[in-house]
Design a protein around this motif. Structure first.
Motif, mmCIF file in Angstrom:
data_model
loop_
_atom_site.group_PDB
_atom_site.id
_atom_site.type_symbol
_atom_site.label_atom_id
_atom_site.label_comp_id
_atom_site.label_asym_id
_atom_site.label_seq_id
_atom_site.Cartn_x
_atom_site.Cartn_y
_atom_site.Cartn_z
ATOM 1 N N ALA A 1 -21.261 20.741 -28.560
ATOM 2 C CA ALA A 1 -19.984 20.054 -29.020
ATOM 3 C C ALA A 1 -19.582 20.594 -30.455
ATOM 4 C CB ALA A 1 -19.989 18.651 -28.721
ATOM 5 N N LEU A 2 -19.844 21.891 -30.922
ATOM 6 C CA LEU A 2 -19.410 22.300 -32.397
ATOM 7 C C LEU A 2 -17.920 22.703 -31.999
ATOM 8 C CD1 LEU A 2 -22.314 24.478 -33.327
ATOM 9 C CD2 LEU A 2 -21.742 22.141 -33.810
ATOM 10 N N LEU A 3 -17.044 22.494 -32.916
ATOM 11 C CA LEU A 3 -15.526 22.833 -32.910
ATOM 12 C C LEU A 3 -15.307 24.308 -33.204
ATOM 13 C CD1 LEU A 3 -13.835 19.917 -34.177
ATOM 14 C CD2 LEU A 3 -14.521 20.270 -32.123
ATOM 15 N N PRO A 4 -15.075 25.237 -32.318
ATOM 16 C CA PRO A 4 -15.138 26.658 -32.621
ATOM 17 C C PRO A 4 -14.397 27.302 -33.676
ATOM 18 C CG PRO A 4 -13.849 26.014 -30.532
ATOM 19 C CD PRO A 4 -14.411 24.966 -31.021
ATOM 20 N N TRP A 5 -13.298 26.516 -34.295
ATOM 21 C CA TRP A 5 -12.558 27.074 -35.141
ATOM 22 C C TRP A 5 -13.049 26.435 -36.451
ATOM 23 C CZ3 TRP A 5 -10.809 23.444 -31.494
ATOM 24 C CH2 TRP A 5 -10.752 22.170 -32.170
ATOM 25 N N MET B 1 -18.459 24.532 -22.664
ATOM 26 C CA MET B 1 -17.674 25.408 -23.469
ATOM 27 C C MET B 1 -16.569 26.393 -22.766
ATOM 28 S SD MET B 1 -19.173 26.300 -26.913
ATOM 29 C CE MET B 1 -17.364 25.798 -27.340
ATOM 30 N N THR B 2 -15.583 26.933 -23.012
ATOM 31 C CA THR B 2 -14.941 27.559 -22.435
ATOM 32 C C THR B 2 -15.665 28.892 -21.907
ATOM 33 O OG1 THR B 2 -14.014 28.440 -24.249
ATOM 34 C CG2 THR B 2 -12.574 26.818 -23.092
ATOM 35 N N THR B 3 -15.323 29.535 -20.771
ATOM 36 C CA THR B 3 -16.013 30.802 -20.495
ATOM 37 C C THR B 3 -15.453 31.883 -21.647
ATOM 38 O OG1 THR B 3 -14.374 30.659 -18.761
ATOM 39 C CG2 THR B 3 -16.780 30.625 -18.259
ATOM 40 N N ARG B 4 -16.340 32.769 -21.997
ATOM 41 C CA ARG B 4 -15.806 34.012 -22.676
ATOM 42 C C ARG B 4 -15.070 35.028 -21.605
ATOM 43 N NH1 ARG B 4 -15.186 33.976 -27.654
ATOM 44 N NH2 ARG B 4 -16.227 36.145 -28.002
ATOM 45 N N ASP C 1 -15.618 12.943 -27.613
ATOM 46 C CA ASP C 1 -16.604 12.167 -27.540
ATOM 47 C C ASP C 1 -17.257 12.104 -28.800
ATOM 48 O OD1 ASP C 1 -16.510 11.198 -25.025
ATOM 49 O OD2 ASP C 1 -18.276 12.373 -24.396
ATOM 50 N N LEU C 2 -17.337 13.310 -29.460
ATOM 51 C CA LEU C 2 -17.663 13.534 -30.809
ATOM 52 C C LEU C 2 -16.995 12.547 -31.913
ATOM 53 C CD1 LEU C 2 -19.562 14.781 -32.969
ATOM 54 C CD2 LEU C 2 -17.515 16.488 -33.214
ATOM 55 N N VAL C 3 -15.662 12.662 -31.617
ATOM 56 C CA VAL C 3 -14.795 11.783 -32.679
ATOM 57 C C VAL C 3 -15.100 10.406 -32.257
ATOM 58 C CG1 VAL C 3 -12.375 11.435 -33.115
ATOM 59 C CG2 VAL C 3 -13.247 13.502 -32.623
ATOM 60 N N ARG C 4 -15.082 9.964 -30.915
ATOM 61 C CA ARG C 4 -15.448 8.642 -30.634
ATOM 62 C C ARG C 4 -16.769 8.070 -31.174
ATOM 63 N NH1 ARG C 4 -13.402 9.847 -24.759
ATOM 64 N NH2 ARG C 4 -11.135 10.459 -25.490
ATOM 65 N N SER C 5 -17.792 9.173 -31.074
ATOM 66 C CA SER C 5 -19.018 8.448 -31.314
ATOM 67 C C SER C 5 -19.248 8.070 -33.003
ATOM 68 C CB SER C 5 -19.988 9.546 -31.094
ATOM 69 O OG SER C 5 -19.967 10.334 -32.138
ATOM 70 N N TYR C 6 -18.189 8.607 -33.800
ATOM 71 C CA TYR C 6 -18.077 7.951 -34.977
ATOM 72 C C TYR C 6 -17.124 6.955 -35.292
ATOM 73 C CZ TYR C 6 -21.183 11.799 -36.453
ATOM 74 O OH TYR C 6 -22.140 12.507 -36.603
ATOM 75 N N GLY C 7 -16.793 6.305 -34.075
ATOM 76 C CA GLY C 7 -15.809 5.208 -33.911
ATOM 77 C C GLY C 7 -14.329 5.423 -34.328
#
Ligand SMILES: Nc1ncnc2c1ncn2[C@@H]1O[C@H](COP(=O)(O)OP(=O)(O)OP(=O)(O)O)[C@@H](O)[C@H]1O
Ligand SMILES: [Mg+2]
Lengths: 258, 528
Positions: free
Chosen positions: A96-100, B1-4, B154-160
């Motif tokens: 979950a790293l932000l690509p930009w 991740m999105t597919t390349r 989820d990353l954002v939410r995991s920091y509340g």
């Protein structure tokens, strides 16, 4: 000054914890009921067959998912209160790293989200610790899978959380790199005595990195094995690996991996 | 991740070559049809541009200004609408439905009404440019805001942190590629909108020049104007693409794709909730309609409300005659629009499929297809009609040509996005190009094809009514032009209602078809 920010490692208690998903009228029991205590400052490995509900358990502890039944307390607080204070950090299965953002910006983002003052020195220090000193200005797309996960771990550690939730942090890494990361990275948080929940598919990893190993049944996740880890006791590892494998194999119908 | 995805080879040589071939074809076509007075070849066009250079430059500046202002307003509106849809998910369906209905308003009718409202000046041009722009940006933003991987949130939410932080740190940047793509599609549309606005009686601008050239049967000048407009639109397209790359936004993984859970435009399979939604949507449209007339304090002489249209079509003693007049024209238009629409879609998709079996040819022609998509075909409508006769063929051709280029570009681009690993897999089994096409490229193309099929519905009606208005003198286009000049505003507003409802219904129909087909053949392409 870094010490002032660090939160004390909490004890995590789950009582009667249950989670059921509802998918278009169909109920999927993912977790529990579970009664569990994770002692403060200890590393617990969670192993179990794929899809048994390990990620869901971590998400419940992080407050990303609401329990269908039971309660979770972290220290004396609810998961929501702990996340609000950025008292925990979650390493996601897919990094979950932000690509930009560059690696440095990705790590610094955790401080921003945690509403902590920017701390360039600490960010760079952690990037160096995970061995990405020369890649601080690189974007995730140009990193290997293992490098991405190391960056994600640096991001987890930068806020000095008391509780670490690691969902297969070495999942996308080849065996060789994995062994090296296993040897290097856990010391970063284990020295500080962070309470750690580590989900892994590798039995060997579970045995060597943890103070305690929990084996889960197929969905819904229930405990079918509870062992002392062999982090400080290399001699006990072969027997422990054997025990975990048979606890897994017996319940999941999957051939134990040696 | 999105597919390349398979990277775009920026090898300019094949593109240059393909462009030369195309220009040669253009010249050959022009020479072959010289006695029909339809086409002006590249040489003649260059001559006309050189001769009338300063006039073209001045007019372009005027049109460009209206287009730019309308473009800006349209995009701000799109951002606001997308913001509402994101903040209040319950309202999303309704907002989308309203946005669609207003996007489906027939310019040929709204143009003259706007002209009466604004008088002289550039009000109608700006309004039509905004109307032509906002819907694609809105759709792109909606897809972009939703296509964010769950773990980033989820990353954002995991920091509340809450929804605002999600928006600032994740969604805004994650949707940037989609926003840029929306701007890219919107820029040529804004230009076209401004030109159609100028048709309604502006004093200056490329549209005015165009009308004059067409009326005077000045073939060279007409094509010189169309070429200028196309060049400017294409330039805007590339400018936004470049801007996006500067901001670090690559091409979006999926564009204008549908959601899995029912179309955003009413008519869900669950008839119960679909019906309630439809009623709500109709009420909302009526509310906005009445609200606009009352809010802007428009004169009841030309601003007709729902009750006037109802009286005109249903309760008035003359209603039967009114209906007969309206629907005769309506069927006339529809019987030309639908064949043209289908032919355009089939030819666009067909050529894309042909090209893609020759990968080099496909990547060489994609930039050209994108450039040609920007040609405001509508402005050359009268010439086609004159050449092909006032009968069905001329109008059908115009509609087909109008649909053809966007479909070709979208399909080529869709197929280019076939995931690299999938193609590699086919290579390892030495699969034939045909197998590749059937199992990898067509499923990858499907969402792009349907997206352009949806967006083509209003353009097809625009092309047909414009051709009727400016050339054939039949159907809804001519009826609306006539009523505008005879001040029969009841008929004009009724025509708007009938056309907007028709376009929305066809759009919804295509959307349902899209859901069915994608669900069966390319379920992974549906955005959750
Ligand atoms: N948001 C959700 N909605 C519905 N079902 C879900 C959801 N999240 C998880 N599940 C279901 O819950 C079960 C447990 O999922 P979970 O991701 O926790 O498994 P896991 O043990 O982490 O598996 P793996 O080791 O493969 O990562 C699965 O059957 C999954 O389908
Ligand atoms: Mg998991």
């Amino acid at each position: 000054m870094a010490e002032r920010e660090a939160s004390m490692p909490p004890k995590v208690v789950c009582k009667g914890l249950e989670k059921t998903f509802h998918l278009g009228g169909r109920a999927v029991d993912a977790v529990g009921p579970l009664d569990l205590t994770f002692e403060a400052g200890r590393t617990t490995a969670l192993v179990g067959p794929s899809g048994c509900g390990k990620s869901t358990l971590l998400r419940l502890v992080a407050g990303l998912e609401k329990p269908s039944g039971g309660v979770i307390s972290i220290g004396d607080e609810t998961p929501e209160a702990v996340t609000k204070a950025a008292g925990l950090a979650f390493a996601f299965q897919d990094a979950a790293l932000l690509p930009w953002l560059t690696v440095r910006q990705n790590v610094a983002l955790a401080l921003k989200l945690a509403r902590r003052p920017a701390d360039r020195e600490r960010v760079d220090h952690l990037i160096a610790l995970v061995g990405l000193r020369h890649f601080a200005e690189t974007r995730p797309a140009e990193l290997s899978g293992g490098m991405r996960q190391r960056a994600a771990i640096a991001r987890c550690l930068v806020t000095q959380p008391g509780l670490l939730l690691l969902d297969e942090p070495f999942g996308a890494v080849d065996e060789l790199t994995r062994t090296r990361l296993n040897a290097e990275l856990p010391t970063l948080w284990q020295e500080r005595g962070t309470t750690t929940l580590l989900v892994t598919h590798s039995i060997a990893e579970a045995a060597t990195l943890s103070d305690r190993v929990l084996v889960f049944s197929p969905r819904p996740a229930r405990i079918t094995g509870d062992f002392d880890g062999a982090r400080h006791n290399p001699a006990a590892r072969p027997a422990l690996i054997e025990a975990i494998a048979s606890a897994l194999g017996a319940k999941s119908g999957v051939e134990p991996v040696s | 991740m999105t597919t390349r995805t398979a990277p775009f080879s920026p090898n300019a040589l094949p593109t240059l070559f393909a462009a030369c071939v195309l220009i040669a074809l253009w010249q050959a076509l022009a020479s072959a049809t010289a006695d029909m007075f339809v086409f002006a070849g590249p040489l003649a066009v260059l001559g006309a541009i050189a001769e009338e250079g300063s006039l073209l430059l001045r007019s372009s500046g005027i049109t460009l200004q209206s287009a730019a202002i309308g473009f800006f307003i349209g995009n701000v509106a799109a951002i606001l609408l997308a913001g509402i849809a994101l903040a209040l998910p319950r309202l999303e369906q309704l907002v989308s439905g309203l946005a669609l209905v207003f996007f489906c308003l027939p310019f040929v009718a709204t143009g003259p009404i706007l002209r009466v409202i604004f008088g002289v000046g550039d009000g109608p041009q700006i309004t039509l440019a905004a109307l032509a722009t906002y819907y694609t940006t809105y759709l792109c933003l909606l897809v972009g805001l939703r296509a964010t991987p769950g773990s980033w949130l989820d990353l954002v939410r995991s920091y509340g942190r809450g929804r605002l932080s999600e928006l600032i740190h994740v969604r805004a940047m994650a949707s940037l590629p989609y926003f840029i793509a929306g701007l890219q599609i919107g820029a040529p549309a804004a230009f076209l909108g401004a030109m159609v606005g100028e048709f309604t009686g502006a004093e200056r601008g490329l549209g005015v020049l165009s009308i004059r050239a067409m009326r005077g049967l000045d073939v060279e000048m007409t094509w010189a104007i169309a070429t200028t407009a196309a060049a400017l639109s294409a330039a805007a397209f590339w400018l936004f693409g470049w801007l996006g790359r500067c901001l670090g936004a690559g091409p979006p993984p999926l564009l204008l794709a549908s959601r899995q859970d029912g179309p955003s435009v009413g008519m869900t399979a669950r008839t119960g909730s679909g019906l309630i939604y439809l009623i709500l949507l109709i009420l909302a449209v009526l509310g906005v309609w009445i609200g606009l007339i009352k809010g802007l304090n428009l004169s009841p002489f030309f601003a007709k409300g729902p009750q006037d249209v109802w009286a005109f079509l249903v309760s008035d003693p003359a209603a039967a005659t009114n209906r007969a007049a309206l629907f005769t024209a309506f069927w006339q238009t529809l019987s030309l629009t639908i064949p043209g629409y289908l032919v355009g879609l089939a030819l666009g998709a067909g050529l894309a499929v042909l090209l893609v079996t020759q990968p080099r040819l496909a990547s060489a022609t994609l930039p050209i297809a994108i450039a040609l998509r920007s040609i405001p075909i509508v402005t050359t409508a009268p010439l086609f009609v004159l050449a092909l006769g006032r009968g069905a063929v001329g109008t059908i051709t115009i509609v087909a040509v109008m649909i053809f280029f966007p479909t070709l570009a979208a399909c080529l681009e869709g197929m280019r996005r076939t995931p690299r690993p999938v193609l590699d897999l086919f290579s390892t089994y030495a699969a034939s190009p045909w197998q590749r096409l059937a199992h990898a490229q067509l499923p990858a193309m499907a969402p792009a094809f349907f997206a352009s099929a949806r967006m083509a519905v209003p353009s097809a009606l625009l092309a047909a009514t414009t051709a009727e208005w400016l050339a054939t003198g039949t159907g809804m286009g001519s009826l609306m032009a006539l009523t505008a000049s005879t001040s029969n505003y009841n008929l004009l507003w009724s025509a708007i209602v009938v056309l907007a409802v028709t376009a929305s219904l066809i759009y919804a129909l295509v959307h349902i078809l899209e859901q069915r087909v994608l669900h069966t053949f390319a379920s992974e392409q549906l955005v959750q």
